[in-house]
Enzyme design. Structure first.
Site, PDB file in Angstrom:
ATOM      1  N   GLY A   1       0.848  -1.203   0.000  1.00 28.24           N
ATOM      2  CA  GLY A   1       0.000   0.000   0.000  1.00 28.24           C
ATOM      3  C   GLY A   1       0.877   1.244   0.000  1.00 28.24           C
ATOM      4  O   GLY A   1       0.505   2.285   0.534  1.00 28.24           O
TER       5      GLY A   1
ATOM      6  N   GLY B   1      -0.171   4.954  -1.206  1.00 29.98           N
ATOM      7  CA  GLY B   1      -1.248   5.667  -0.521  1.00 29.98           C
ATOM      8  C   GLY B   1      -0.757   6.839   0.311  1.00 29.98           C
ATOM      9  O   GLY B   1       0.423   7.180   0.299  1.00 29.98           O
ATOM     10  N   GLN B   2      -1.702   7.436   1.061  1.00 26.93           N
ATOM     11  CA  GLN B   2      -1.393   8.662   1.813  1.00 26.93           C
ATOM     12  C   GLN B   2      -0.237   8.444   2.800  1.00 26.93           C
ATOM     13  O   GLN B   2       0.697   9.246   2.858  1.00 26.93           O
ATOM     14  CB  GLN B   2      -2.637   9.145   2.582  1.00 26.93           C
ATOM     15  CG  GLN B   2      -2.449  10.531   3.176  1.00 26.93           C
ATOM     16  CD  GLN B   2      -3.441  10.859   4.299  1.00 26.93           C
ATOM     17  OE1 GLN B   2      -4.356  10.094   4.578  1.00 26.93           O
ATOM     18  NE2 GLN B   2      -3.251  11.995   4.917  1.00 26.93           N
TER      19      GLN B   2
ATOM     20  N   ASP C   1       2.192  -1.992  -4.338  1.00 26.98           N
ATOM     21  CA  ASP C   1       0.801  -1.494  -4.333  1.00 26.98           C
ATOM     22  C   ASP C   1       0.065  -2.129  -5.493  1.00 26.98           C
ATOM     23  O   ASP C   1       0.680  -2.643  -6.438  1.00 26.98           O
ATOM     24  CB  ASP C   1       0.777   0.047  -4.468  1.00 26.98           C
ATOM     25  CG  ASP C   1      -0.501   0.659  -3.897  1.00 26.98           C
ATOM     26  OD1 ASP C   1      -1.572   0.451  -4.492  1.00 26.98           O
ATOM     27  OD2 ASP C   1      -0.423   1.345  -2.869  1.00 26.98           O
TER      28      ASP C   1
ATOM     29  N   ARG D   1      -2.010  -0.124  -7.097  1.00 20.38           N
ATOM     30  CA  ARG D   1      -1.933   1.040  -7.993  1.00 20.38           C
ATOM     31  C   ARG D   1      -0.530   1.152  -8.556  1.00 20.38           C
ATOM     32  O   ARG D   1       0.407   0.548  -8.044  1.00 20.38           O
ATOM     33  CB  ARG D   1      -2.144   2.325  -7.184  1.00 20.38           C
ATOM     34  CG  ARG D   1      -3.553   2.694  -6.928  1.00 20.38           C
ATOM     35  CD  ARG D   1      -3.611   4.146  -6.526  1.00 20.38           C
ATOM     36  NE  ARG D   1      -3.624   4.335  -5.087  1.00 20.38           N
ATOM     37  CZ  ARG D   1      -3.630   5.527  -4.512  1.00 20.38           C
ATOM     38  NH1 ARG D   1      -3.578   6.619  -5.237  1.00 20.38           N
ATOM     39  NH2 ARG D   1      -3.655   5.646  -3.208  1.00 20.38           N
TER      40      ARG D   1
ATOM     41  N   ASP E   1      -0.922  -7.507  -5.233  1.00 25.77           N
ATOM     42  CA  ASP E   1      -2.259  -7.510  -4.636  1.00 25.77           C
ATOM     43  C   ASP E   1      -2.182  -8.316  -3.343  1.00 25.77           C
ATOM     44  O   ASP E   1      -1.927  -9.513  -3.365  1.00 25.77           O
ATOM     45  CB  ASP E   1      -3.249  -8.161  -5.628  1.00 25.77           C
ATOM     46  CG  ASP E   1      -4.671  -8.169  -5.087  1.00 25.77           C
ATOM     47  OD1 ASP E   1      -4.869  -7.786  -3.910  1.00 25.77           O
ATOM     48  OD2 ASP E   1      -5.575  -8.563  -5.843  1.00 25.77           O
TER      49      ASP E   1
ATOM     50  N   TYR F   1     -15.535  -0.310   8.658  1.00 25.79           N
ATOM     51  CA  TYR F   1     -14.098  -0.033   8.815  1.00 25.79           C
ATOM     52  C   TYR F   1     -13.680  -0.232  10.278  1.00 25.79           C
ATOM     53  O   TYR F   1     -12.688  -0.919  10.577  1.00 25.79           O
ATOM     54  CB  TYR F   1     -13.841   1.404   8.355  1.00 25.79           C
ATOM     55  CG  TYR F   1     -12.451   1.944   8.549  1.00 25.79           C
ATOM     56  CD1 TYR F   1     -11.368   1.403   7.866  1.00 25.79           C
ATOM     57  CD2 TYR F   1     -12.224   3.039   9.386  1.00 25.79           C
ATOM     58  CE1 TYR F   1     -10.100   1.936   8.026  1.00 25.79           C
ATOM     59  CE2 TYR F   1     -10.964   3.579   9.543  1.00 25.79           C
ATOM     60  CZ  TYR F   1      -9.895   3.023   8.867  1.00 25.79           C
ATOM     61  OH  TYR F   1      -8.636   3.554   9.016  1.00 25.79           O
TER      62      TYR F   1
ATOM     63  N   LYS G   1     -11.178  -3.017  11.877  1.00 25.88           N
ATOM     64  CA  LYS G   1      -9.965  -2.651  12.624  1.00 25.88           C
ATOM     65  C   LYS G   1      -9.967  -3.313  13.998  1.00 25.88           C
ATOM     66  O   LYS G   1      -8.943  -3.781  14.477  1.00 25.88           O
ATOM     67  CB  LYS G   1      -9.863  -1.128  12.769  1.00 25.88           C
ATOM     68  CG  LYS G   1      -9.506  -0.404  11.472  1.00 25.88           C
ATOM     69  CD  LYS G   1      -8.118  -0.777  10.987  1.00 25.88           C
ATOM     70  CE  LYS G   1      -7.722  -0.036   9.729  1.00 25.88           C
ATOM     71  NZ  LYS G   1      -6.463  -0.517   9.147  1.00 25.88           N
TER      72      LYS G   1
HETATM   73  P1  NAD Z   1      -4.788   4.979   1.309  1.00 22.83           P
HETATM   74  O1  NAD Z   1      -6.134   4.583   0.836  1.00 22.83           O
HETATM   75  O2  NAD Z   1      -4.285   6.326   0.998  1.00 22.83           O
HETATM   76  O3  NAD Z   1      -3.701   3.934   0.816  1.00 22.83           O
HETATM   77  C1  NAD Z   1      -3.943   2.548   0.778  1.00 22.83           C
HETATM   78  C2  NAD Z   1      -3.158   1.980  -0.380  1.00 22.83           C
HETATM   79  O4  NAD Z   1      -3.417   0.575  -0.426  1.00 22.83           O
HETATM   80  C3  NAD Z   1      -3.569   2.564  -1.741  1.00 22.83           C
HETATM   81  O5  NAD Z   1      -2.443   3.052  -2.427  1.00 22.83           O
HETATM   82  C4  NAD Z   1      -4.203   1.383  -2.464  1.00 22.83           C
HETATM   83  O6  NAD Z   1      -3.972   1.387  -3.855  1.00 22.83           O
HETATM   84  C5  NAD Z   1      -3.513   0.213  -1.791  1.00 22.83           C
HETATM   85  N1  NAD Z   1      -4.292  -1.015  -1.919  1.00 22.83           N
HETATM   86  C6  NAD Z   1      -5.646  -1.159  -1.895  1.00 22.83           C
HETATM   87  N2  NAD Z   1      -5.981  -2.433  -2.081  1.00 22.83           N
HETATM   88  C7  NAD Z   1      -4.825  -3.115  -2.246  1.00 22.83           C
HETATM   89  C8  NAD Z   1      -4.527  -4.493  -2.485  1.00 22.83           C
HETATM   90  N3  NAD Z   1      -5.487  -5.408  -2.606  1.00 22.83           N
HETATM   91  N4  NAD Z   1      -3.217  -4.855  -2.572  1.00 22.83           N
HETATM   92  C9  NAD Z   1      -2.233  -3.926  -2.461  1.00 22.83           C
HETATM   93  N5  NAD Z   1      -2.469  -2.619  -2.255  1.00 22.83           N
HETATM   94  C10 NAD Z   1      -3.751  -2.223  -2.148  1.00 22.83           C
HETATM   95  O7  NAD Z   1      -4.783   4.726   2.902  1.00 22.83           O
HETATM   96  P2  NAD Z   1      -3.853   5.408   3.993  1.00 22.83           P
HETATM   97  O8  NAD Z   1      -4.538   6.628   4.472  1.00 22.83           O
HETATM   98  O9  NAD Z   1      -2.460   5.501   3.504  1.00 22.83           O
HETATM   99  O10 NAD Z   1      -3.978   4.332   5.161  1.00 22.83           O
HETATM  100  C11 NAD Z   1      -3.039   3.303   5.340  1.00 22.83           C
HETATM  101  C12 NAD Z   1      -3.439   2.511   6.568  1.00 22.83           C
HETATM  102  O11 NAD Z   1      -3.505   3.377   7.712  1.00 22.83           O
HETATM  103  C13 NAD Z   1      -4.820   1.842   6.484  1.00 22.83           C
HETATM  104  O12 NAD Z   1      -4.790   0.619   7.173  1.00 22.83           O
HETATM  105  C14 NAD Z   1      -5.709   2.803   7.226  1.00 22.83           C
HETATM  106  O13 NAD Z   1      -6.822   2.169   7.773  1.00 22.83           O
HETATM  107  C15 NAD Z   1      -4.782   3.286   8.314  1.00 22.83           C
HETATM  108  N6  NAD Z   1      -5.197   4.587   8.871  1.00 22.83           N
HETATM  109  C16 NAD Z   1      -5.133   5.711   8.114  1.00 22.83           C
HETATM  110  C17 NAD Z   1      -5.547   6.921   8.651  1.00 22.83           C
HETATM  111  C18 NAD Z   1      -5.506   8.206   7.864  1.00 22.83           C
HETATM  112  O14 NAD Z   1      -5.987   9.238   8.349  1.00 22.83           O
HETATM  113  N7  NAD Z   1      -4.919   8.197   6.658  1.00 22.83           N
HETATM  114  C19 NAD Z   1      -6.029   6.975   9.967  1.00 22.83           C
HETATM  115  C20 NAD Z   1      -6.128   5.784  10.689  1.00 22.83           C
HETATM  116  C21 NAD Z   1      -5.670   4.594  10.147  1.00 22.83           C
HETATM  117  C1  AKB Z   2     -10.831   7.799   8.350  1.00 16.49           C
HETATM  118  O1  AKB Z   2     -11.366   8.920   8.510  1.00 16.49           O
HETATM  119  O2  AKB Z   2     -11.423   6.794   7.950  1.00 16.49           O
HETATM  120  C2  AKB Z   2      -9.379   7.652   8.732  1.00 16.49           C
HETATM  121  C3  AKB Z   2      -9.269   7.123  10.117  1.00 16.49           C
HETATM  122  C4  AKB Z   2      -9.422   8.018  11.262  1.00 16.49           C
HETATM  123  O3  AKB Z   2      -9.083   5.938  10.276  1.00 16.49           O
HETATM  124  N1  AKB Z   2      -8.730   8.912   8.575  1.00 16.49           N
END
Ligand code: NAD
Ligand code: AKB
Length: 316
Positions: free
Chosen positions: A12, A15-16, A38, A40, A56, A146, A150
């Site tokens: 992943g 991603g962000q 990823d 993507r 994947d 979600y 988690k």
């Molecule tokens: P994101 O959606 O920006 O990135 C996730 C990445 O996973 C994407 O690039 C997507 O293409 C990739 N992905 C999706 N399905 C896939 C698959 N089958 N195989 C491989 N890659 C795949 O999410 P994020 O914000 O970077 O979050 C990353 C983790 O952190 C997640 O577990 C999320 O729940 C957790 N999280 C994020 C936040 C936040 O605010 N960003 C807050 C709490 C928890």
């Molecule tokens: C969301 O809003 O889903 C995420 C998180 C807090 O897990 N940023």
């Protein structure tokens, strides 16, 4: 194992969080020792900085082959569907968030990986959890798919640690704010869009009511928390579900006022949608005293400092 001997797989990575975590890990472990992956395509910011594989996480066989072929010792699993997108397709969110984790945990056990990182979220908490300073251990009754995924994931991590000694570590991130890579469909994404809209259009229509307080964190703090937890001695990691961490809490009205200090013409309006119910179910602030005492967690960014940095970086 010394940093030089580790070989890390980030799943992943486009991603962000993935982009910035991969960059940070490459600084510590060396570009060649951090494999970005990823579904993507590779993010532009990572291109040319180290190895990338298209992967994947749902394809367990392909994942297993990559772990063996690349001599992986640690996995950071970031692939997931977040809260807002998850409510549009609950079945898919459950499937990816659960099966992706179980695939990684099975492979970590079978290949005796050194460590695994998997993030949880404040979304595990629900309407019956305390709203203020929500503790590490409390009533947890999430209302989103979600949040359910988690919470279940946290207990799978705990189970694999207790039963198979897999050294898996986790943080319940609050809403994360960043400027390098776009957010992936969370309820807290408004706190990123607001900066872009303020700079481009001087106005923003928010999907949450103006007094909706949520726990938030700036990405540099989140990356540092992740690496500090992963580098802590195993004896300091007492929580094997997931750690509460905290940095700041604010409402849309408060972040709007902070941005207005720098962009006086900025105007905000409010058009709450389905994300309001999700936000209402989460705590307003988080008690992270266990992370502070176990591995020394301490945030650096508050709302004021983050706003300055976000605006400066987005403008440049
Ligand atoms: P994101 O959606 O920006 O990135 C996730 C990445 O996973 C994407 O690039 C997507 O293409 C990739 N992905 C999706 N399905 C896939 C698959 N089958 N195989 C491989 N890659 C795949 O999410 P994020 O914000 O970077 O979050 C990353 C983790 O952190 C997640 O577990 C999320 O729940 C957790 N999280 C994020 C936040 C936040 O605010 N960003 C807050 C709490 C928890
Ligand atoms: C969301 O809003 O889903 C995420 C998180 C807090 O897990 N940023």
């Amino acid at each position: 194992m010394s940093p030089a001997k580790e070989k890390i797989l980030v799943i992943g990575a486009s991603g962000q969080i993935g982009v910035e975590l991969t960059q940070a890990l490459r600084k510590i472990y060396g570009n060649a020792n951090v494999v970005a992956s990823d579904l993507r395509e590779e993010n532009d910011l990572l291109k040319g900085t180290g190895p990338y594989v298209s992967l994947d996480v749902m394809n367990k066989e392909m994942l297993h082959v990559q772990v063996i072929r690349q001599n992986i010792t640690q996995v950071y699993l970031l692939a997931a569907i977040l809260s807002a997108t998850g409510e549009k397709n609950p079945g898919l969110a459950w499937h990816l968030n659960m099966q992706g984790l179980l695939n990684v945990l099975d492979i970590a056990r079978d290949e005796k990986l050194q460590k695994v990182y998997w993030p949880s979220s404040i979304a595990v908490f629900g309407p019956t959890s305390p709203k203020e300073n929500c503790p590490q251990q409390t009533i947890i009754e999430p209302i989103t798919v979600y949040g359910i995924s988690k919470y279940a994931g946290e207990f799978w991590c705990n189970y694999f640690h207790r039963r198979f000694r897999v050294d898996i570590r986790s943080i319940r991130y609050p809403g994360l704010i960043s400027y390098k890579s776009s957010p992936g469909g969370g309820t807290t994404d408004y706190a990123i869009e607001i900066f872009q809209e303020a700079l481009e259009n001087k106005k923003y229509s928010c999907c949450l009511q103006k007094d909706t307080y949520l726990p938030m964190m700036y990405m540099p703090d989140a990356i540092r928390a992740t690496i500090e937890l992963m580098e802590a001695p195993a004896s300091s990691v007492s929580v094997r579900t997931s750690y509460n961490v905290s940095a700041m809490s604010f409402s849309p009205e408060e972040i709007g006022a902070e941005i207005k200090k720098h962009i006086p013409e900025f105007r905000m309006s409010y058009a709450p949608d389905y994300r309001q119910e999700i936000a209402n179910s989460w705590p307003k602030s988080i008690d992270d005293s266990v992370a502070r005492s176990d591995w020394g967690w301490k945030p650096e960014y508050n709302l004021e400092k983050m706003t300055l940095d976000m605006l400066a970086n987005l403008q440049s």
